[in-house]
Motif scaffolding. Structure first.
Motif, PDB file in Angstrom:
ATOM      1  N   SER A 175       3.329  11.482 -45.060  1.00  0.00           N
ATOM      2  CA  SER A 175       3.048  12.185 -45.515  1.00  0.00           C
ATOM      3  C   SER A 175       1.585  12.587 -45.690  1.00  0.00           C
ATOM      4  CB  SER A 175       3.958  12.626 -46.416  1.00  0.00           C
ATOM      5  OG  SER A 175       3.429  13.553 -47.483  1.00  0.00           O
ATOM      6  N   ASN A 225       2.070  22.289 -34.817  1.00  0.00           N
ATOM      7  CA  ASN A 225       2.450  22.301 -36.592  1.00  0.00           C
ATOM      8  C   ASN A 225       1.420  23.101 -37.412  1.00  0.00           C
ATOM      9  OD1 ASN A 225       3.186  22.080 -39.678  1.00  0.00           O
ATOM     10  ND2 ASN A 225       4.876  21.783 -39.405  1.00  0.00           N
ATOM     11  N   GLU A 226       1.000  24.510 -37.004  1.00  0.00           N
ATOM     12  CA  GLU A 226      -0.744  24.787 -37.672  1.00  0.00           C
ATOM     13  C   GLU A 226      -0.687  24.141 -39.139  1.00  0.00           C
ATOM     14  OE1 GLU A 226      -2.457  25.525 -35.679  1.00  0.00           O
ATOM     15  OE2 GLU A 226      -1.272  26.067 -33.991  1.00  0.00           O
ATOM     16  N   LYS A 227       0.622  24.455 -40.011  1.00  0.00           N
ATOM     17  CA  LYS A 227       0.063  24.172 -41.351  1.00  0.00           C
ATOM     18  C   LYS A 227      -0.366  23.007 -41.352  1.00  0.00           C
ATOM     19  CE  LYS A 227       2.767  23.113 -45.517  1.00  0.00           C
ATOM     20  NZ  LYS A 227       4.422  23.312 -46.237  1.00  0.00           N
ATOM     21  N   PHE A 228       0.364  21.923 -40.870  1.00  0.00           N
ATOM     22  CA  PHE A 228      -0.478  20.058 -40.554  1.00  0.00           C
ATOM     23  C   PHE A 228      -1.642  20.066 -39.897  1.00  0.00           C
ATOM     24  CE2 PHE A 228       4.452  18.696 -41.245  1.00  0.00           C
ATOM     25  CZ  PHE A 228       4.374  19.721 -42.521  1.00  0.00           C
ATOM     26  N   TRP A 229      -1.811  20.443 -39.127  1.00  0.00           N
ATOM     27  CA  TRP A 229      -3.393  20.492 -38.455  1.00  0.00           C
ATOM     28  C   TRP A 229      -3.887  21.966 -38.967  1.00  0.00           C
ATOM     29  CZ3 TRP A 229      -5.201  17.504 -34.800  1.00  0.00           C
ATOM     30  CH2 TRP A 229      -6.483  18.394 -34.439  1.00  0.00           C
ATOM     31  N   SER A 230      -3.857  22.741 -39.980  1.00  0.00           N
ATOM     32  CA  SER A 230      -4.952  23.335 -40.348  1.00  0.00           C
ATOM     33  C   SER A 230      -5.473  21.931 -41.571  1.00  0.00           C
ATOM     34  CB  SER A 230      -4.366  24.801 -40.903  1.00  0.00           C
ATOM     35  OG  SER A 230      -3.436  24.224 -42.061  1.00  0.00           O
ATOM     36  N   LYS A 231      -5.212  21.614 -41.614  1.00  0.00           N
ATOM     37  CA  LYS A 231      -5.129  20.180 -43.322  1.00  0.00           C
ATOM     38  C   LYS A 231      -6.345  18.984 -42.961  1.00  0.00           C
ATOM     39  CE  LYS A 231      -1.071  21.324 -46.703  1.00  0.00           C
ATOM     40  NZ  LYS A 231       0.155  20.887 -47.329  1.00  0.00           N
TER      41      LYS A 231
END
Length: 302
Positions: free
Chosen positions: A233, A23-29
């Motif tokens: 989360s 999941n790129e959105k989560f990995w980027s954070k």
């Protein structure tokens, strides 16, 4: 592993953020989140069709550790009974860096030994964070906790309930259903303490967006004796970091106990008196442990 126990090395690891690496959105954070450790997942968050792609991404991430920001790194693999578990362990055995391997749905000490035999084919010593999620694992808890390579335990309460056929949460949804879970939950904390391991719970409840309920739930792990908590989360991290650490007033009181006892020992006395209360060696040990847990987190471990 070194002579430093898992409990000593990871005692100040309060929060672990579980991240689905595809999941790129989560990995980027990941570089900016307020977690003490990052768990990258090859198990639940990767579908069968994506297992190999997820493994390739994890191996690449371990080659570029700067993305983890100096935090502890944990890689959750698939169980040996699956088509992917053996390859997960074999690939991680040769991977660089300092990380733990999280092994899910363990059943026995023999299974742990088999997993460690695969990991030990590599050049670096790898420790295991073992997820206790089955009835058989609870029955074999002492043997699993004492197995070579085990550094930490986790109570996977949802999978445990599915295996036992029991109720997971109470009617309010803010805590585990006591009659079905209190024994396993406490036994895991006790086994971890007895074998010098760290112990983690989780922040997943049905109303996981209700942060007041999440806070109540997270605090129960600390009250039972767990040292850390896995966050489902990023919104739970602030709660976990606060609730899994000793309260400031408790730290102040513990420091007073330590100071009073140390001064008594320097005077050649076997005990101290503080505010009319006797302070003995066991009191000092409890206070010292609390103070140690309150120190700033060393994300790279001891």
């Amino acid at each position: 592993m070194s002579a430093v126990s898992g409990r000593e090395r990871f005692e100040r690891m309060r929060s672990v953020l579980e991240v689905p690496i595809l999941n790129e959105k989560f990995w980027s954070k990941v570089p900016a989140v307020a977690a003490d450790a990052i768990m990258v997942d090859l198990e639940d968050s990767a579908t069968p069709a994506d297992k190999e792609r997820a493994r390739e991404r994890v191996l690449a991430a371990l080659e570029a550790p700067a993305h983890f920001g100096g935090r502890h790194v944990i890689v959750r693999v698939n169980n040996l009974d699956t088509p992917w578990g053996r390859d997960d362990l074999a690939e991680l055995a040769g991977s660089p860096g300092d990380f733990l391997v999280c092994y899910p749905k363990a059943q026995s000490a023999a299974e742990i030994a088999e997993a460690m035999s695969i990991l030990n084919r590599g050049t670096a010593a790898r420790g295991l964070h073992v997820m206790i999620e089955t009835a058989r694992a609870v029955r074999s808890l002492d043997q699993i906790a004492g197995a070579d390579g085990v550094q930490g335990l986790h109570f996977g309460y949802v999978d445990y309930a599915a295996d036992v056929g029991s109720k997971v949460f109470d009617d309010d949804g803010a805590d585990l259903y006591g009659p079905a879970n209190h024994y396993a939950r406490s036994a895991i904390a006790v086994a971890a303490a007895a074998h010098g391991l760290f112990a983690t719970g989780g922040s997943l409840i049905p109303d996981y967006r209700d942060l007041a309920k999440v806070e109540r739930f997270v605090r129960t792990w600390a009250d039972v004796g767990y040292t850390g908590c896995i966050a489902v989360s990023p919104a739970h991290l602030q709660i976990i970091n606060a609730r899994m650490a000793p309260a400031p007033e408790d730290v102040r009181a513990a420091r007073e106990v330590c100071d009073a006892y140390q001064q008594a020992v320097e005077r050649g006395e076997p005990a101290a008196v503080l505010n009319g209360r006797a302070i003995t060696l066991p009191d000092y040990r409890v206070a010292s442990r609390l103070v140690a847990r309150a120190l700033p987190v060393d994300a790279k471990g001891a």
